[in-house]
Scaffold this active site. Structure first.
Site, PDB file in Angstrom:
ATOM      1  N   GLY A  66       0.815  -1.219   0.000  1.00 39.01           N
ATOM      2  CA  GLY A  66       0.000   0.000   0.000  1.00 39.01           C
ATOM      3  C   GLY A  66       0.848   1.268   0.000  1.00 39.01           C
ATOM      4  O   GLY A  66       0.390   2.328   0.437  1.00 39.01           O
ATOM      5  N   TYR A  79     -15.315   0.058   8.247  1.00 40.53           N
ATOM      6  CA  TYR A  79     -13.862   0.286   8.133  1.00 40.53           C
ATOM      7  C   TYR A  79     -13.157  -0.118   9.420  1.00 40.53           C
ATOM      8  O   TYR A  79     -12.238  -0.962   9.411  1.00 40.53           O
ATOM      9  CB  TYR A  79     -13.573   1.759   7.804  1.00 40.53           C
ATOM     10  CG  TYR A  79     -12.123   2.168   8.065  1.00 40.53           C
ATOM     11  CD1 TYR A  79     -11.082   1.586   7.348  1.00 40.53           C
ATOM     12  CD2 TYR A  79     -11.806   3.129   9.037  1.00 40.53           C
ATOM     13  CE1 TYR A  79      -9.748   1.947   7.599  1.00 40.53           C
ATOM     14  CE2 TYR A  79     -10.488   3.489   9.286  1.00 40.53           C
ATOM     15  CZ  TYR A  79      -9.460   2.898   8.565  1.00 40.53           C
ATOM     16  OH  TYR A  79      -8.150   3.242   8.817  1.00 40.53           O
ATOM     17  N   ARG A 134     -22.964  11.717   9.375  1.00 35.51           N
ATOM     18  CA  ARG A 134     -22.531  10.406   8.890  1.00 35.51           C
ATOM     19  C   ARG A 134     -23.177   9.323   9.764  1.00 35.51           C
ATOM     20  O   ARG A 134     -23.324   9.503  10.980  1.00 35.51           O
ATOM     21  CB  ARG A 134     -21.006  10.353   9.012  1.00 35.51           C
ATOM     22  CG  ARG A 134     -20.377   9.037   8.668  1.00 35.51           C
ATOM     23  CD  ARG A 134     -18.896   9.028   9.035  1.00 35.51           C
ATOM     24  NE  ARG A 134     -18.039   9.462   7.942  1.00 35.51           N
ATOM     25  CZ  ARG A 134     -16.717   9.636   8.067  1.00 35.51           C
ATOM     26  NH1 ARG A 134     -16.126   9.456   9.239  1.00 35.51           N
ATOM     27  NH2 ARG A 134     -15.998  10.020   7.039  1.00 35.51           N
ATOM     28  N   THR A 155      -5.570   0.794  -6.284  1.00 33.06           N
ATOM     29  CA  THR A 155      -7.010   1.045  -6.236  1.00 33.06           C
ATOM     30  C   THR A 155      -7.203   2.533  -6.519  1.00 33.06           C
ATOM     31  O   THR A 155      -6.232   3.252  -6.786  1.00 33.06           O
ATOM     32  CB  THR A 155      -7.578   0.738  -4.833  1.00 33.06           C
ATOM     33  OG1 THR A 155      -7.029   1.695  -3.913  1.00 33.06           O
ATOM     34  CG2 THR A 155      -7.242  -0.680  -4.386  1.00 33.06           C
ATOM     35  N   ALA A 176      -1.890  -2.429  -5.138  1.00 34.20           N
ATOM     36  CA  ALA A 176      -2.895  -2.820  -6.137  1.00 34.20           C
ATOM     37  C   ALA A 176      -3.378  -1.636  -6.973  1.00 34.20           C
ATOM     38  O   ALA A 176      -4.164  -1.822  -7.913  1.00 34.20           O
ATOM     39  CB  ALA A 176      -4.077  -3.473  -5.434  1.00 34.20           C
ATOM     40  N   THR A 228      -5.296   1.471  13.400  1.00 35.96           N
ATOM     41  CA  THR A 228      -5.818   2.832  13.563  1.00 35.96           C
ATOM     42  C   THR A 228      -6.436   3.015  14.949  1.00 35.96           C
ATOM     43  O   THR A 228      -6.910   2.033  15.550  1.00 35.96           O
ATOM     44  CB  THR A 228      -6.893   3.110  12.481  1.00 35.96           C
ATOM     45  OG1 THR A 228      -7.666   4.240  12.869  1.00 35.96           O
ATOM     46  CG2 THR A 228      -7.856   1.944  12.302  1.00 35.96           C
ATOM     47  N   ASP A 229      -6.467   4.251  15.412  1.00 36.60           N
ATOM     48  CA  ASP A 229      -7.135   4.511  16.708  1.00 36.60           C
ATOM     49  C   ASP A 229      -8.645   4.293  16.602  1.00 36.60           C
ATOM     50  O   ASP A 229      -9.341   4.199  17.614  1.00 36.60           O
ATOM     51  CB  ASP A 229      -6.820   5.932  17.220  1.00 36.60           C
ATOM     52  CG  ASP A 229      -7.386   7.057  16.334  1.00 36.60           C
ATOM     53  OD1 ASP A 229      -7.909   6.778  15.234  1.00 36.60           O
ATOM     54  OD2 ASP A 229      -7.293   8.225  16.751  1.00 36.60           O
ATOM     55  N   GLU A 230      -9.168   4.180  15.365  1.00 35.77           N
ATOM     56  CA  GLU A 230     -10.620   4.008  15.200  1.00 35.77           C
ATOM     57  C   GLU A 230     -11.099   2.652  15.717  1.00 35.77           C
ATOM     58  O   GLU A 230     -12.292   2.462  15.937  1.00 35.77           O
ATOM     59  CB  GLU A 230     -11.015   4.221  13.737  1.00 35.77           C
ATOM     60  CG  GLU A 230     -10.615   5.607  13.267  1.00 35.77           C
ATOM     61  CD  GLU A 230     -11.270   6.071  11.977  1.00 35.77           C
ATOM     62  OE1 GLU A 230     -12.350   5.594  11.638  1.00 35.77           O
ATOM     63  OE2 GLU A 230     -10.667   6.933  11.313  1.00 35.77           O
ATOM     64  N   LYS A 243     -10.543  -3.191  10.173  1.00 36.24           N
ATOM     65  CA  LYS A 243      -9.191  -2.950  10.693  1.00 36.24           C
ATOM     66  C   LYS A 243      -8.986  -3.724  11.996  1.00 36.24           C
ATOM     67  O   LYS A 243      -7.904  -4.255  12.243  1.00 36.24           O
ATOM     68  CB  LYS A 243      -8.955  -1.455  10.929  1.00 36.24           C
ATOM     69  CG  LYS A 243      -8.860  -0.606   9.669  1.00 36.24           C
ATOM     70  CD  LYS A 243      -7.692  -0.963   8.766  1.00 36.24           C
ATOM     71  CE  LYS A 243      -6.337  -0.609   9.349  1.00 36.24           C
ATOM     72  NZ  LYS A 243      -5.243  -0.913   8.389  1.00 36.24           N
TER      73      LYS A 243
END
Ligand code: NAD
Ligand code: TYD
Length: 333
Positions: A8, A148, A271, A37, A35, A124-126, A152
């Site tokens: 990536g 997402y 969102r 994308t 890839a 990620t912190d998410e 992750k």
């Protein structure tokens, strides 16, 4: 470490990381497996064309043959490859499960076969979900809200299981929101900078008071290098900047830097599943010897200047997004 596989690396953070690493480590050779994308762009590393220490390979981390070919050739791995945009995950989650979970599995299997000496998995912190007060430590539970962050979470849990089960030297980072050059112009900061340049509305979700901790991408590259060299295998490291800002503050600072009016701010509906605030403690990575060098104002100034100077880079990308923009318009009005 002499040969590093970066997956990536044609995206935002990966390309900044590759440039940083080649400059910092004169003996290092990097293979970039990407890839390409919608988010991958060879222009992001055009300056490395002809560099004998850099190899680009167009391929998918979900394809075991491609991964096998390059894994047999390197001693360490940094896995950035992922679907990364929360809104796209709300629209269509399948690719997120495929790359962020299954792709991580394919890489981990090959890394195990080839006795890779370090496997840095970028999370990620998410994955922690939202926190109203205080900050998450690496020991807190994962409580992801979006397809997402759930994907992750799946990828990093799998990575950690390869350390526990097979002793693969996996390291995991959970970083806050990055910003800086080469970020795809549909994430908040580059979208708003490029819209403002064109005097287009800045669609801010809900009440605009959601908080993110903004980390300048060069600080992220330095932190990842440190974890790769000095982190303890099996450990997780939060990376945050201490630059917590509400979206509305970020938006006003962009408009001010560009000399544009606040009338461009355009509130739209919220969102789905929108996390209110992200915040992480960074004692663990600080103990390795890292601290962020850019404060929010300085990072923002450099970022806005970069987008102003590199108009041809982002205009080409904005024109490519017709299908996503159609969905985005329907979703947010
Ligand atoms: P990005 O969307 O800009 O880039 C992702 C890259 O991965 C692209 O070059 C894309 O072509 C490539 N890719 C996607 N699927 C692939 C596949 N199947 N095989 C090979 N390559 C593939 O993302 P980014 O913002 O640079 O994020 C990089 C990593 O950092 C991701 O893992 C993301 O979850 C994580 N992260 C990002 C942020 C942020 O604020 N951007 C914060 C924390 C963590
Ligand atoms: P984003 O850049 O998509 O990152 P993430 O959702 O992974 O944190 O969004 C950052 C914040 O900005 C988030 O609270 C959602 C908000 N946002 C808007 O208000 N408008 C937009 O058009 C976008 C893309 C994001």
């Amino acid at each position: 470490m002499k040969r590093l596989l970066v997956t990536g690396g044609a995206g935002f953070i990966g390309s900044n990381f590759i440039r940083y690493m080649l400059k910092k480590h004169p003996d290092l050779h990097i293979v970039n497996l990407d890839a390409l994308t919608y988010a991958g762009n060879r222009e992001n590393l055009r300056d490395l064309d002809g560099n004998p220490r850099y190899t680009f390979w167009h391929g998918d981390i979900c394809d075991p043959d491609t991964v096998e070919r390059w894994m047999s050739n390197v001693d360490a791995v940094v896995n950035f490859a992922a679907e990364t945009h929360v809104d796209r995950s709300i629209h269509e989650a399948g690719a997120f499960v495929e790359t962020d979970v299954h792709g991580a599995f394919v890489l981990l299997e090959a890394a195990r076969e080839h006795n890779i000496s370090r496997f840095l998995h970028i999370s990620t912190d998410e994955v922690y979900g939202s926190i109203d007060e205080g900050s998450f430590t690496e020991k807190d539970i994962l409580n992801p809200s979006s397809p997402y962050s759930a994907s992750k979470s799946g990828g990093e849990l799998l990575a950690r299981s390869y350390f526990i089960t097979y002793g693969l030297p996996v390291l995991i980072t959970r970083s806050s929101n990055n910003f800086g050059p080469y970020q795809y112009p549909e994430k908040l900061i580059p979208l708003f900078i490029t819209n403002a340049i064109d005097d287009k509305p800045l669609p801010i979700y809900g009440d605009g008071k959601n908080v993110r901790d903004w980390l300048y991408v060069e600080d992220q590259a330095e932190a990842l290098d440190l974890v790769l060299q000095k982190g303890t295998a099996g450990e997780i490291y939060n990376i945050g900047a201490g630059n917590e800002e509400m979206n509305i503050t970020v938006t006003k600072s962009i408009l001010k830097l560009l000399g544009k009016p606040e009338s461009l701010i355009h509130p739209v509906k919220d969102r789905l599943g929108h996390d209110r605030r992200y915040s992480v403690t960074i004692d663990k990575i600080q103990a390795l010897g890292w601290k962020p060098l850019h404060d929010f104002e300085e990072g923002m100034k450099k970022t806005v200047e970069w987008y102003v100077k590199n108009e041809s880079w982002w205009r080409a990308l904005k024109e490519k997004q017709a299908a996503y923009q159609e969905w985005y318009k329907k979703q947010y009005g």
